[in-house]
Design a protein around this motif. Structure first.
Motif, PDB file in Angstrom:
ATOM      1  N   GLN A   1      -3.586 -23.280 -57.792  1.00 14.42           N
ATOM      2  CA  GLN A   1      -3.226 -24.022 -56.072  1.00 14.42           C
ATOM      3  C   GLN A   1      -2.685 -23.439 -54.990  1.00 14.42           C
ATOM      4  N   ARG A   2      -2.186 -22.319 -55.629  1.00 15.27           N
ATOM      5  CA  ARG A   2      -1.571 -21.203 -54.883  1.00 15.27           C
ATOM      6  C   ARG A   2      -2.801 -20.258 -54.113  1.00 15.27           C
ATOM      7  N   ASP A   3      -3.336 -19.807 -55.006  1.00 10.14           N
ATOM      8  CA  ASP A   3      -4.526 -19.522 -53.994  1.00 10.14           C
ATOM      9  C   ASP A   3      -5.303 -20.309 -53.352  1.00 10.14           C
ATOM     10  N   ALA A   4      -5.717 -21.563 -53.715  1.00 12.58           N
ATOM     11  CA  ALA A   4      -6.482 -22.072 -53.168  1.00 12.58           C
ATOM     12  C   ALA A   4      -5.732 -22.419 -51.719  1.00 12.58           C
ATOM     13  N   LEU A   5      -4.747 -22.701 -51.961  1.00 14.03           N
ATOM     14  CA  LEU A   5      -3.590 -23.016 -49.880  1.00 14.03           C
ATOM     15  C   LEU A   5      -4.082 -22.198 -49.318  1.00 14.03           C
ATOM     16  N   ALA A   6      -3.870 -20.550 -49.949  1.00 10.39           N
ATOM     17  CA  ALA A   6      -3.985 -19.833 -49.267  1.00 10.39           C
ATOM     18  C   ALA A   6      -4.857 -19.302 -49.207  1.00 10.39           C
ATOM     19  N   SER A   7      -6.506 -19.704 -49.177  1.00 12.74           N
ATOM     20  CA  SER A   7      -7.655 -19.208 -48.842  1.00 12.74           C
ATOM     21  C   SER A   7      -8.386 -20.367 -47.750  1.00 12.74           C
ATOM     22  N   VAL A   8      -7.446 -21.321 -47.278  1.00  9.80           N
ATOM     23  CA  VAL A   8      -7.653 -22.425 -47.239  1.00  9.80           C
ATOM     24  C   VAL A   8      -9.001 -21.863 -45.921  1.00  9.80           C
ATOM     25  N   ALA A   9      -8.219 -21.187 -45.334  1.00  8.83           N
ATOM     26  CA  ALA A   9      -9.187 -20.855 -43.600  1.00  8.83           C
ATOM     27  C   ALA A   9     -10.765 -20.722 -44.167  1.00  8.83           C
ATOM     28  N   ARG A  10     -10.742 -20.017 -45.083  1.00 11.10           N
ATOM     29  CA  ARG A  10     -12.776 -19.542 -45.681  1.00 11.10           C
ATOM     30  C   ARG A  10     -13.066 -20.682 -46.247  1.00 11.10           C
ATOM     31  N   TRP A  11     -12.212 -21.084 -47.090  1.00  4.59           N
ATOM     32  CA  TRP A  11     -13.172 -22.698 -47.650  1.00  4.59           C
ATOM     33  C   TRP A  11     -13.238 -24.306 -47.142  1.00  4.59           C
TER      34      TRP A  11
ATOM     35  N   VAL B   1      -2.846 -27.285 -39.667  1.00  3.51           N
ATOM     36  CA  VAL B   1      -3.634 -27.033 -41.218  1.00  3.51           C
ATOM     37  C   VAL B   1      -3.466 -25.955 -41.699  1.00  3.51           C
ATOM     38  N   LEU B   2      -3.279 -24.796 -41.368  1.00  3.71           N
ATOM     39  CA  LEU B   2      -3.261 -23.541 -41.937  1.00  3.71           C
ATOM     40  C   LEU B   2      -2.029 -22.685 -42.259  1.00  3.71           C
ATOM     41  N   GLY B   3      -1.246 -23.239 -41.278  1.00  5.43           N
ATOM     42  CA  GLY B   3      -0.050 -23.498 -41.009  1.00  5.43           C
ATOM     43  C   GLY B   3       0.930 -24.459 -42.332  1.00  5.43           C
ATOM     44  N   LEU B   4       0.364 -25.711 -42.442  1.00  3.50           N
ATOM     45  CA  LEU B   4       0.825 -25.834 -43.759  1.00  3.50           C
ATOM     46  C   LEU B   4       0.260 -25.293 -45.003  1.00  3.50           C
ATOM     47  N   ASN B   5      -1.039 -25.652 -44.998  1.00  3.14           N
ATOM     48  CA  ASN B   5      -0.866 -24.512 -46.563  1.00  3.14           C
ATOM     49  C   ASN B   5      -0.545 -23.179 -47.344  1.00  3.14           C
ATOM     50  N   ARG B   6      -0.205 -22.854 -45.323  1.00  3.16           N
ATOM     51  CA  ARG B   6       0.437 -20.762 -46.159  1.00  3.16           C
ATOM     52  C   ARG B   6       1.950 -21.536 -46.001  1.00  3.16           C
ATOM     53  N   ARG B   7       2.329 -22.386 -45.613  1.00  3.43           N
ATOM     54  CA  ARG B   7       3.450 -22.892 -45.819  1.00  3.43           C
ATOM     55  C   ARG B   7       3.413 -23.298 -47.448  1.00  3.43           C
TER      56      ARG B   7
ATOM     57  N   ALA C   1       1.607 -22.539 -50.076  1.00 11.24           N
ATOM     58  CA  ALA C   1       1.036 -21.592 -51.024  1.00 11.24           C
ATOM     59  C   ALA C   1       2.354 -20.876 -50.835  1.00 11.24           C
ATOM     60  N   ARG C   2       3.473 -20.741 -50.083  1.00  6.88           N
ATOM     61  CA  ARG C   2       4.991 -19.625 -49.796  1.00  6.88           C
ATOM     62  C   ARG C   2       5.395 -20.958 -51.232  1.00  6.88           C
ATOM     63  N   SER C   3       5.344 -22.211 -51.072  1.00  7.29           N
ATOM     64  CA  SER C   3       6.106 -22.716 -51.859  1.00  7.29           C
ATOM     65  C   SER C   3       5.624 -22.183 -53.849  1.00  7.29           C
ATOM     66  N   LEU C   4       4.324 -21.974 -53.906  1.00  8.14           N
ATOM     67  CA  LEU C   4       4.545 -22.607 -55.036  1.00  8.14           C
ATOM     68  C   LEU C   4       4.993 -20.573 -55.277  1.00  8.14           C
TER      69      LEU C   4
END
Length: 195
Positions: free
Chosen positions: A110-120, A167-173, A175-178
């Protein structure tokens, strides 16, 4: 009255024990339910986007707007497919063998998916949104001065860029929580308790 050193020692002992297999399994199921709920909301939003842009495509008089809507629909379908591919897979056999490793692998996925949200996630929307803004400027320029149409296009592009940035900021945050939960799990601490 209690001795502060004994209180501190017992608190450290409680943290050092780690989580039981049942607690790890419960956390794994909770993570799966949370991700499923998030994905169902995303699927519903995707269907709404497909419906709205489908209506725009049918109602549009100009071909640039129709093309932009169709490309946006294709991008939305790609995002929904990407969500489906990244969903957590239920593996009770793996959970029975190593609950800690299983929960950790789910958190990492899940962390990897959230961290790469810009791409996919955001990437498939970019062509459609770019074409949509261009088509909006093209159609507006037919009814008003070009400068006014460009301002409308700039406002539309700004709203889209701000949404993407959020969206990018929320997903990065997230990912940091995970990342913090993974580190706590690796250290034998409860990943849902603050340090």
């Amino acid at each position: 009255m209690s001795d502060p050193f004994i209180t501190l020692w017992t608190a450290q002992e409680r943290d050092a024990r780690g989580l039981s297999h049942d607690e790890l399994a419960r956390r794994s199921r909770l993570l799966q339910r949370r991700v499923l709920r998030r994905d169902l909301i995303e699927y519903a939003a995707g269907l709404l986007v497909i419906f709205i842009f489908g209506r725009f495509a049918l109602d549009a008089q100009a071909w640039p707007m129709r093309v932009a809507c169709i490309v946006t629909i294709v991008g939305t379908c790609a995002v929904m497919w990407n969500l489906w591919r990244r969903r957590p897979h239920d593996d009770p056999a793996a959970l029975a063998r190593d609950a800690h490793g299983y929960l950790r692998s789910q958190l990492v996925e899940q962390r990897d998916a959230l961290a790469s949200v810009a791409r996919w996630y955001l990437g498939p929307f970019m062509p459609g949104m770019t074409l949509f803004v261009g088509a909006m400027v093209h159609e507006s320029a037919q009814r008003m001065p070009l400068a006014a149409a460009l301002v409308i296009g700039a406002i539309g592009a700004g709203v889209i860029a701000a949404t993407f940035w959020m969206v990018l900021g929320l997903n990065r945050r997230a990912a940091r929580s995970l990342d913090q939960q993974i580190a706590a799990l690796d250290a034998g601490r409860d990943p849902n308790q603050p340090e």
